[in-house]
Scaffold this active site. Structure first.
Site, short mmCIF file in Angstrom:
data_model
loop_
_atom_site.label_atom_id
_atom_site.label_comp_id
_atom_site.label_asym_id
_atom_site.label_seq_id
_atom_site.Cartn_x
_atom_site.Cartn_y
_atom_site.Cartn_z
CG ASP A 212 5.62 3.36 -27.93
OD1 ASP A 212 4.84 3.40 -27.04
OD2 ASP A 212 5.21 3.80 -29.14
CG ASP A 228 7.27 2.24 -34.44
OD1 ASP A 228 8.53 2.49 -34.88
OD2 ASP A 228 6.46 2.97 -34.36
#
Length: 332
Positions: A212, A228
């Site tokens: 992502d 993340d």
């Protein structure tokens, strides 16, 4: 709901259980999927505990994410890796730790990990040299990612993932009846074009990815570093590059060339993957709608995405999917 009992007091108690003692200052950070906080500790530093959404990932998937982050950190690739946790055994308060080193804690009905606070800003992609530096950074990450495959994490499959998203939306009745024919027709056409593009690019080499890698997950502090890894997956290299380019086809080609100027100093890139940028954008659109649908019972989602489910939303989605079909048809 799943986080109703996760009060500030419970967050601080969870950290106490692993020997991290907060001084009472706690700030909830922006995260829809999990619950993430910044907590200041009595000794003066700050940490970021992340409480995982129940049912999304298995323990094995989370631990594999943690192991990848630690492997990257050991290779001096700048990522925010989880801290090793310590605490009493289960009979001393219900705490259970997993991982080598232990990075995943089970406490009070929740699973959580803790990372150091890492400040930074979103990179200025238009600034000369920024994309090349980010490309080199991702190349270093992928050089580590190629060492071995994920065993438990998601494996990106364009046709399968797109079909699952469409079926979830249809089976759940999320598309209003008056918008259903137009949206369904556009979604099926987009999925056909997406699957054909992946077929033309086959066979694809895959590796462990961030998954992502949009600008909000790239923090800049004297250079790029990643936060993340929650969506870490196995997939083609371009998945970690395409979200960093935007604009018309010529502009995106120039931006991708700049990224690859840094990337290919550390890792090879298969030029056939260029044709997957628009298919991957299409897949992200379908999966985003399905993600909202999957989480709609969580009151955070209707509050923050009030447009989801409206006729205007689905009309816009149908139009954008038709545009994506045209973009995929134009792609080389």
């Amino acid at each position: 709901m799943v986080y109703d009992d996760l009060t500030p007091h419970q967050v601080l108690a969870a950290l106490d259980a692993v020997g991290l003692h907060g001084d009472g200052r706690i700030l909830q950070l922006n995260s829809y999927e999990n619950r993430v906080f910044q907590v200041f500790l009595e000794e003066g530093s700050a940490v970021v505990p992340k409480f995982y959404r129940p049912g999304r990932w298995s323990d094995a998937q989370i631990l594999e994410e943690h192991a990848f982050a630690l492997e990257l950190a050991a290779a001096e690739v700048p990522v925010v890796a989880p801290l090793a946790l310590t605490g009493p055994p289960a009979e001393g308060g219900g705490l259970r730790l997993q991982g080598t080193p232990p990075t995943l804690a089970h406490w009070g009905g929740h699973r959580f990990a803790v990372a150091p606070r890492c400040a930074g800003r979103e990179p200025e992609l238009e600034r000369h040299g920024t994309l090349e530096r980010i490309g080199g950074f991702i190349g270093r990450l992928h050089a580590v990612g190629r060492r071995r495959p994920f065993e438990h994490r998601h494996r990106l499959d364009g046709a399968r993932d797109g079909r699952r998203a469409i079926e979830l939306l249809l089976d759940g009745g999320f598309v209003p009846p008056e918008q259903l024919p137009a949206w369904r027709g556009a979604a099926e056409a987009a999925l056909d074009a997406l699957a054909a593009a992946f077929g033309r690019a086959a066979p694809l080499a895959t590796l462990r990815l961030h998954g992502d890698c949009h600008p909000g997950n790239v923090l800049w502090r004297d250079g790029p570093h990643l936060v993340d890894l929650d969506d870490a997956m196995q997939g083609p290299a371009v998945q970690d590059l395409w979200m960093l380019v935007s604009g018309d086809a010529r502009t995106m080609q120039a931006q991708l060339d700049e990224l690859l100027g840094g990337y290919e100093r550390f890792a090879p890139f298969d030029d056939r993957e260029r044709m997957l940028i628009e298919p991957l954008r299409t897949l992200r659109m379908l999966r985003h709608s399905a993600w909202l649908a999957e989480r709609w019972a969580d009151p955070t989602f209707p509050l923050n995405f009030p447009f989801f489910g409206s006729a205007a939303y689905w009309s816009q989605q149908a139009a954008q999917l038709r545009e994506q079909v045209e973009a995929m048809d134009r792609a080389p």
